[in-house]
Design a protein around this motif. Structure first.
Motif, mmCIF file in Angstrom:
data_model
loop_
_atom_site.group_PDB
_atom_site.id
_atom_site.type_symbol
_atom_site.label_atom_id
_atom_site.label_comp_id
_atom_site.label_asym_id
_atom_site.label_seq_id
_atom_site.Cartn_x
_atom_site.Cartn_y
_atom_site.Cartn_z
ATOM 1 N N LEU A 42 0.829 -1.205 0.000
ATOM 2 C CA LEU A 42 0.000 0.000 0.000
ATOM 3 C C LEU A 42 0.867 1.260 0.000
ATOM 4 O O LEU A 42 0.611 2.208 -0.756
ATOM 5 C CB LEU A 42 -0.919 -0.002 1.225
ATOM 6 N N VAL A 43 1.900 1.266 0.831
ATOM 7 C CA VAL A 43 2.809 2.411 0.901
ATOM 8 C C VAL A 43 3.484 2.643 -0.451
ATOM 9 O O VAL A 43 3.616 3.779 -0.921
ATOM 10 C CB VAL A 43 3.865 2.196 2.006
ATOM 11 N N LYS A 44 3.885 1.554 -1.084
ATOM 12 C CA LYS A 44 4.567 1.653 -2.379
ATOM 13 C C LYS A 44 3.630 2.141 -3.476
ATOM 14 O O LYS A 44 3.940 3.085 -4.216
ATOM 15 C CB LYS A 44 5.151 0.287 -2.749
ATOM 16 N N GLU A 45 2.469 1.513 -3.574
ATOM 17 C CA GLU A 45 1.542 1.832 -4.667
ATOM 18 C C GLU A 45 0.951 3.229 -4.559
ATOM 19 O O GLU A 45 0.776 3.920 -5.563
ATOM 20 C CB GLU A 45 0.393 0.819 -4.685
ATOM 21 N N LEU A 46 0.620 3.634 -3.318
ATOM 22 C CA LEU A 46 -0.092 4.901 -3.137
ATOM 23 C C LEU A 46 0.830 6.041 -2.739
ATOM 24 O O LEU A 46 0.367 7.122 -2.365
ATOM 25 C CB LEU A 46 -1.205 4.717 -2.087
ATOM 26 N N SER A 47 2.130 5.783 -2.795
ATOM 27 C CA SER A 47 3.136 6.826 -2.509
ATOM 28 C C SER A 47 2.892 7.501 -1.161
ATOM 29 O O SER A 47 2.853 8.735 -1.054
ATOM 30 C CB SER A 47 3.140 7.882 -3.636
ATOM 31 N N ILE A 48 2.736 6.680 -0.134
ATOM 32 C CA ILE A 48 2.560 7.209 1.224
ATOM 33 C C ILE A 48 3.949 7.478 1.796
ATOM 34 O O ILE A 48 4.737 6.559 1.986
ATOM 35 C CB ILE A 48 1.791 6.207 2.109
#
Length: 218
Positions: free
Chosen positions: A65-71
């Motif tokens: 999630l962090v990787k895909e959504l650029s968190i």
């Protein structure tokens, strides 16, 4: 003669889908300042997709999630900690959970066998206010055993002072619950879940309120 009813937790007593939806919406709102660049619907939908009905542990979910959504304002470890600390406050029971347990406890010993992390699952059980109904609760992390390992089914029967043939197991997973229980000589009751293909179980129910009625006829 059946003397005990043993339950799975997630997808059987705990409405995990409703709980996850409530949690991830709450997480987005709680951490809004750090995830505001992501549309709420996208955050919720992608978490649920990566979660895969609970069969992917959340370290993997949050890393992706962090990787895909650029968190960038939060690490995946911080998101995971938030999940562990707050999920139990969003637990949703399936309808008629408490009345069903109250009916059964007058006639049967009750047990529970669930896969998952120990503290996390116990918090969820306590959030549903059902711990006191069970004479034995086995959680895979605490036991060092996971369903469908025969040993964990045998252990719960032993703790209830019964043979497996005197127990019926209620669960939603065709392999972990139904085949796992049947392999040690327990009868099995499948609680319908459209995520899975229907297994060969002795009994099938759609709602918890059906369980006392069905057992009362047998």
């Amino acid at each position: 003669m059946l003397k005990a009813v043993i339950f799975d937790l997630d997808g059987t007593l705990l409405n995990r889908q409703a709980s996850v939806e409530s949690f991830v919406q709450g997480q987005y709102e709680r951490l809004f300042e750090s995830v505001s660049h992501i549309p709420k619907e996208q955050y919720i939908a992608r978490f649920i997709e990566l979660d895969n009905h609970g069969y992917v542990w959340k370290d993997k979910v949050y890393q992706q999630l962090v990787k895909e959504l650029s968190i960038q304002a939060l690490t995946w470890q911080e998101l995971l900690s938030d999940y562990i600390d707050h999920f139990h406050t969003h637990c949703v029971a399936f309808p008629n959970l408490i009345p069903m347990l109250e009916q059964l406890q007058n006639q049967y010993s009750l047990g529970m066998v669930t896969n998952g992390k120990g503290r996390f699952q116990m918090q969820n059980i306590q959030a549903l206010h059902i711990e006191s109904y069970f004479s034995s609760i086995l959680i895979s992390e605490y036991e060092g055993l996971s369903k469908p390992d025969p040993a964990i089914f045998q252990k719960v029967a032993f703790q209830l002072g019964l043979s497996p043939s005197e127990c019926i197991y209620v669960g939603d997973h065709p392999i972990n619950d139904i085949k796992g229980a049947q392999a040690v000589g327990m009868k099995a009751m499948w609680k319908k879940d459209t995520f899975f293909d229907e297994p060969e179980a002795e009994y099938v129910v759609e709602h918890l309120k059906e369980i006392p009625l069905l057992l009362g006829r047998n």
